[in-house]
Scaffold this active site. Sequence first.
Site, PDB file in Angstrom:
ATOM      1  N   GLY A 243      -7.149 -11.571   7.905  1.00  0.00           N
ATOM      2  CA  GLY A 243      -8.524 -11.429   8.382  1.00  0.00           C
ATOM      3  C   GLY A 243      -9.428 -10.782   7.354  1.00  0.00           C
ATOM      4  O   GLY A 243     -10.502 -11.268   7.059  1.00  0.00           O
ATOM      5  N   PHE A 244      -9.004  -9.627   6.823  1.00  0.00           N
ATOM      6  CA  PHE A 244      -9.769  -8.880   5.813  1.00  0.00           C
ATOM      7  C   PHE A 244     -11.187  -8.548   6.282  1.00  0.00           C
ATOM      8  O   PHE A 244     -12.073  -8.338   5.475  1.00  0.00           O
ATOM      9  CB  PHE A 244      -9.827  -9.656   4.497  1.00  0.00           C
ATOM     10  CG  PHE A 244      -8.484 -10.119   4.013  1.00  0.00           C
ATOM     11  CD1 PHE A 244      -7.470  -9.223   3.751  1.00  0.00           C
ATOM     12  CD2 PHE A 244      -8.222 -11.476   3.833  1.00  0.00           C
ATOM     13  CE1 PHE A 244      -6.230  -9.656   3.318  1.00  0.00           C
ATOM     14  CE2 PHE A 244      -6.984 -11.910   3.395  1.00  0.00           C
ATOM     15  CZ  PHE A 244      -5.980 -10.999   3.140  1.00  0.00           C
ATOM     16  N   ILE A 470      -2.498  -8.229  11.774  1.00  0.00           N
ATOM     17  CA  ILE A 470      -3.076  -9.246  10.889  1.00  0.00           C
ATOM     18  C   ILE A 470      -2.234  -9.417   9.617  1.00  0.00           C
ATOM     19  O   ILE A 470      -2.729  -9.859   8.583  1.00  0.00           O
ATOM     20  CB  ILE A 470      -4.533  -8.905  10.521  1.00  0.00           C
ATOM     21  CG1 ILE A 470      -4.650  -7.516   9.885  1.00  0.00           C
ATOM     22  CG2 ILE A 470      -5.422  -8.987  11.734  1.00  0.00           C
ATOM     23  CD1 ILE A 470      -6.042  -7.185   9.375  1.00  0.00           C
ATOM     24  N   GLY A 513      -6.135   1.117  12.200  1.00  0.00           N
ATOM     25  CA  GLY A 513      -5.245   0.455  13.141  1.00  0.00           C
ATOM     26  C   GLY A 513      -3.964   1.197  13.442  1.00  0.00           C
ATOM     27  O   GLY A 513      -3.689   1.565  14.591  1.00  0.00           O
ATOM     28  N   ASN A 619       6.001   3.452   7.146  1.00  0.00           N
ATOM     29  CA  ASN A 619       7.041   2.523   6.715  1.00  0.00           C
ATOM     30  C   ASN A 619       6.846   2.318   5.223  1.00  0.00           C
ATOM     31  O   ASN A 619       5.820   1.766   4.794  1.00  0.00           O
ATOM     32  CB  ASN A 619       6.940   1.192   7.463  1.00  0.00           C
ATOM     33  CG  ASN A 619       8.026   0.204   7.057  1.00  0.00           C
ATOM     34  OD1 ASN A 619       8.217  -0.100   5.883  1.00  0.00           O
ATOM     35  ND2 ASN A 619       8.743  -0.324   8.034  1.00  0.00           N
ATOM     36  N   THR A 622       6.234  -1.550   4.167  1.00  0.00           N
ATOM     37  CA  THR A 622       4.953  -2.162   4.519  1.00  0.00           C
ATOM     38  C   THR A 622       3.790  -1.431   3.855  1.00  0.00           C
ATOM     39  O   THR A 622       2.780  -2.048   3.509  1.00  0.00           O
ATOM     40  CB  THR A 622       4.759  -2.188   6.044  1.00  0.00           C
ATOM     41  OG1 THR A 622       4.821  -0.857   6.565  1.00  0.00           O
ATOM     42  CG2 THR A 622       5.823  -3.041   6.714  1.00  0.00           C
ATOM     43  N   GLN A 626       1.102  -3.251   1.534  1.00  0.00           N
ATOM     44  CA  GLN A 626      -0.334  -3.185   1.765  1.00  0.00           C
ATOM     45  C   GLN A 626      -1.077  -2.705   0.521  1.00  0.00           C
ATOM     46  O   GLN A 626      -2.141  -3.225   0.177  1.00  0.00           O
ATOM     47  CB  GLN A 626      -0.625  -2.252   2.936  1.00  0.00           C
ATOM     48  CG  GLN A 626      -0.383  -2.876   4.289  1.00  0.00           C
ATOM     49  CD  GLN A 626      -1.312  -4.045   4.538  1.00  0.00           C
ATOM     50  OE1 GLN A 626      -2.522  -3.881   4.681  1.00  0.00           O
ATOM     51  NE2 GLN A 626      -0.761  -5.235   4.579  1.00  0.00           N
ATOM     52  N   GLU A 693      -6.852  -0.603   3.355  1.00  0.00           N
ATOM     53  CA  GLU A 693      -7.953  -0.901   2.436  1.00  0.00           C
ATOM     54  C   GLU A 693      -7.933  -0.043   1.172  1.00  0.00           C
ATOM     55  O   GLU A 693      -8.668  -0.318   0.224  1.00  0.00           O
ATOM     56  CB  GLU A 693      -9.282  -0.718   3.165  1.00  0.00           C
ATOM     57  CG  GLU A 693      -9.462  -1.711   4.285  1.00  0.00           C
ATOM     58  CD  GLU A 693     -10.599  -1.351   5.220  1.00  0.00           C
ATOM     59  OE1 GLU A 693     -11.588  -2.084   5.239  1.00  0.00           O
ATOM     60  OE2 GLU A 693     -10.488  -0.330   5.920  1.00  0.00           O
TER      61      GLU A 693
END
Length: 733
Positions: A243-244, A470, A513, A619, A622, A626, A693
């Site tokens: 999505g970004f 997402i 999130g 985590n 992940t 990211q 981000e």
Amino acid sequence: MEMNSPVGPNALDTPGIVGKPIDRVDGRLKVTGGARYAYEMQQDNVLYGFVVEASIGKGTIRSIDTRAAEQAPGVALVLTHRNAPAQGTGNHREACPVLTGPEITHYGQPIAFVVADSFERARAAAYLVDAKYHRSSGNYDLRRNLSEARVPKPGDAPAADSEVGDFAGTFASSAVKIDLTYTTPLQSHAMMEPHATLAMWDGDKLILHTANQMLNQGQQAIATTLKIPVENVRLISPFIGGGFGGKLWVNADAILAAIASRQLKRPVKTALTRQQVFHVTTHRSDTIQRLRLGTDQNGRILAIGHDVFSGNLPSEQTYEGAALQTRTLYAGPNRLTRHRLAPLDIPVASSMRAPGESVGLMALECAMDELAERLNLDPIELRIRNEPTEDPEEHIPYSSRNLVACMQEGARRFGWKKRNGKPGQVRDGRWLVGMGMAAATRGNPLRLSKANVRLDPGGNATVRTSMTDIGTGTYTILAQIAAEMLGLPMDGVRIELGDTGFPESPGSGGSWGAGSSGSALFEACKALREKLAQAAGMDPASARFADGSIASGEQSRKLTDLVGAGMDADGEIRPGRNNKDFSQQSYGAHFAEVGVDMDTGEVRLRRMLGVFTAGRVLNAKTARSQAIGGMVFGVGAALHEEMTLDPRFGYFINHDLAEYHVPVHADIPAIDAIFLAELDDRSNPLKSKGIGELGICGAGASIANAVYNACGARIRDYPITLDKLLSALPVRA
């Protein structure tokens, strides 16, 4: 729980499942095709819709002839402004409502929606819709419309301007000063999954399988647009293919499919084509940024000014907050930041990954590099000399801040001391080689979020929240939290996401999130632990949960003996005083090494490192993914990405992935991201901060600074392409 005070010791402080690099629990579903995305959802008797776009940039529809389309094979309906129902105003006026009148505000605006018994027939009939227009002159180019720019009034967003002290006078008298302008281009989210929706009605209740990052917000927008009660709208989105920020808002696909489905009393499915995504949905505005930095002879900033111009539709107040991080990143007593918004007749500009910081740091961190050279200081040393002890504008403490540690550890790992500060001195064959660095920062918001966790008689837990995933790993992180808190194995936890029928969440966006939804789940598990302890006759404060059991002292009971027919609990997290009393950001430092071909100006990234602090890492795998994903995004911003606008028509020329260039595997060699240990007890109960981000923030600037160090060419207009470098390369003897 409301975040009004520091979080004390809790169940996550003992090393366990949370934090480990556990594989994604949804990974097998995704690689085997078992994960169903919006367009893949199946329904009997379904029809297919195709959007017809305006082919002018501004004006009105003079006539629209749909007769040929309506008579085409398989066509069930052609919606236009003539037969679409009256609608209310949603979150983005230009995205919803749709088909409300003949006015055209931008190229690609939906003017019709053709519904047929197959996608191919709907698409073929769409080309038979004959629209004729009265064209008007439009304002499409940011630079040509700066005189029309205004102070935006964005509602609950930060104020457009800030001023502390006497910037103008101090800057004028500073011993060392720079005054530079940088530009960043229009950009598209270019996510893998296009916007798609399957709409169906059950009486007066609407069900939408749709690609949307923030379902509860979308639920409200759709209800308002369609003028129906919000409780009659259900959005379902268990998997989203990226999505970004491009799927934060409700777009035309959802509204058109819902309207058509209601009229036809049949399910309607639609997906935007890749080309349509560029004009029908949102994008990142281009920016023009002026940086003024004034220091004393030792490099301590006395005056810092950042002016930003961006553009949006005349009806919009959303601006690109590229100076927001300048308000908090470096010390300096005299400060001025200003944002101006130019009205443009092009599609809606809105949030794209790290809105504000991603492009703002591409200017600020290059300006810091230029200032360091003017002062004959190492770029890291300049930043350390301007490390603040409190937020320099709000005058409140930081909840935690370890930027200097990130820079120092990154310098050590990257071999920064080997860097030659004089540009153009290092060669590797025909390549000029250089190193660059930049600081990273991103705000750490907390949003209202709720969750429910239930233990069944078999001792398995089910977690429910409307939170979305997402691609960030939400399923896995929430499973780790529940498993840790309840003493269960990972395969004893089931996570159910992406449904407005579940407890409310803020969804995926803004790096809030995992922290928000994870904290709500933490609170739900905490409440369930108390219920279980009471059922076992144990003190909740001393109870231990492991191996499907609860223990206290010498006592131990299986959870399955306590839950009966099932036991559940709810949890909720709300922002509180901590979000106002403390300045909260995540931090990092980027390091890049590039090669510049001395003949052609071709730039090749050779290696890249990011070092970050973001509270507790939930985590390790992940989180690293990211961060690296954000860094790759930054590579694209520095070297590749640019939507080219035809200023005559307001048309994005390169509106597909063949000509809108993003990094591919061959562009990304050795790249790594590491996280330094940190806990932030004022952020949330998890003591974590946002990551999604952070990786893009400053990444592009580190590459631009490396390009300069390699060849001596300072390119201030992004992206840095070889045509801009050729004239600036040194002449070979």
